[in-house]
Design an enzyme around this catalytic site. Structure first.
Site, PDB file in Angstrom:
ATOM      1  NE  ARG A  95       7.102  -4.058  -7.057  1.00 37.44           N
ATOM      2  CZ  ARG A  95       7.508  -3.054  -7.774  1.00 37.44           C
ATOM      3  NH1 ARG A  95       8.735  -2.973  -8.164  1.00 37.44           N
ATOM      4  NH2 ARG A  95       6.681  -2.109  -8.156  1.00 37.44           N
ATOM      5  CG  ASN A 104       8.732   2.415   0.295  1.00 42.48           C
ATOM      6  OD1 ASN A 104       7.955   3.040  -0.405  1.00 42.48           O
ATOM      7  ND2 ASN A 104       8.806   2.564   1.589  1.00 42.48           N
ATOM      8  CB  CYS A 105      10.801  -3.337  -3.140  1.00 51.51           C
ATOM      9  SG  CYS A 105      11.104  -3.717  -1.422  1.00 51.51           S
ATOM     10  CG  LEU A 106      13.860   0.618  -6.698  1.00 48.05           C
ATOM     11  CD1 LEU A 106      15.270   1.104  -6.989  1.00 48.05           C
ATOM     12  CD2 LEU A 106      12.859   1.602  -7.239  1.00 48.05           C
TER      13      LEU A 106
END
Length: 83
Positions: A78, A81-83
């Site tokens: 993943r 910076n992605c939640l």
């Protein structure tokens, strides 16, 4: 494997999806990191042109969080910076 992961998210992969997934894996090989949305769109623009690199285009292919979902389908980590 990508098709199974996509099916679990109710996404049916098309040649357009695979075009993005192949470039995503290429990005990962070059930079050893999964790209967040902005670097992903910039990389896609270089290789596919403006019409296939917009956020709207990617949201149609990978609803919700395109960078995160595309990385998942490509078998990559993943993006940080992605939640």
């Amino acid at each position: 494997m990508a098709a199974e992961l996509a099916a679990s998210e109710n996404v049916e992969l098309t040649p357009e999806h695979f075009e993005v997934l192949h470039l995503l894996r290429r990005f990962y090989q070059e930079f050893e990191v999964s790209p967040a949305m902005r670097p992903l769109t910039k990389y896609l623009k270089e290789h596919l042109g403006a019409d296939k690199s917009s956020s709207i285009y990617l949201l149609k292919l990978f609803p919700g969080s395109p960078a995160k979902l595309a990385a998942k389908f490509a078998g990559l980590p993943r993006p940080e910076n992605c939640l």
